[in-house]
Design a protein around this motif. Structure first.
Motif, PDB file in Angstrom:
ATOM      1  N   THR A  12      -5.422   0.357 -13.099  1.00  0.00           N
ATOM      2  CA  THR A  12      -6.112   0.861 -12.145  1.00  0.00           C
ATOM      3  C   THR A  12      -7.410   1.452 -12.792  1.00  0.00           C
ATOM      4  N   SER A  17      -2.762   2.680 -17.873  1.00  0.00           N
ATOM      5  CA  SER A  17      -2.428   2.134 -16.579  1.00  0.00           C
ATOM      6  C   SER A  17      -2.165   0.628 -16.716  1.00  0.00           C
ATOM      7  N   ILE A  57       3.860  -1.843  -8.732  1.00  0.00           N
ATOM      8  CA  ILE A  57       2.776  -0.890  -8.342  1.00  0.00           C
ATOM      9  C   ILE A  57       3.535   0.080  -7.407  1.00  0.00           C
ATOM     10  N   ASP A  58       3.329   1.345  -7.493  1.00  0.00           N
ATOM     11  CA  ASP A  58       3.717   2.202  -6.397  1.00  0.00           C
ATOM     12  C   ASP A  58       2.414   2.713  -5.694  1.00  0.00           C
ATOM     13  N   SER A  59       2.255   2.559  -4.467  1.00  0.00           N
ATOM     14  CA  SER A  59       1.220   2.586  -3.633  1.00  0.00           C
ATOM     15  C   SER A  59       1.472   2.866  -2.303  1.00  0.00           C
ATOM     16  N   GLY A  60       0.792   3.351  -1.326  1.00  0.00           N
ATOM     17  CA  GLY A  60       1.049   3.677  -0.136  1.00  0.00           C
ATOM     18  C   GLY A  60       0.014   4.796   0.667  1.00  0.00           C
ATOM     19  N   TRP A  61       0.247   5.326   1.871  1.00  0.00           N
ATOM     20  CA  TRP A  61      -0.421   6.299   2.407  1.00  0.00           C
ATOM     21  C   TRP A  61       0.491   7.256   3.041  1.00  0.00           C
TER      22      TRP A  61
END
Length: 69
Positions: A12, A17, A57-61
């Protein structure tokens, strides 16, 4: 058995990271690179990378509560 290595990475840009992992194409990813065209090989590695990335990877919204001013 001849094999080749491929290294997957994601970063990132933040300190610490970087996540990297090395795989053998045949032994680890079951990709017989010597039987594929360069385009097919790229497609196979791209699919394997997509799966790896989704696991690393941990991602989202999310939608937060309404803000009134």
């Amino acid at each position: 058995m001849s094999d080749k290595k491929v290294r997957f990475y994601v970063d990132t840009g933040m300190q610490g990271s970087l996540n990297t992992e090395t795989f053998l194409l045949k032994a680890d990813l079951n990709i017989n690179f010597d039987e594929l065209t360069p385009e097919q090989l790229e497609s196979e590695i791209t699919m394997a990378y997509g799966g790896w990335l989704g696991s690393n990877i941990d991602s989202g919204w999310l939608i937060e509560e309404e803000v009134t001013e």
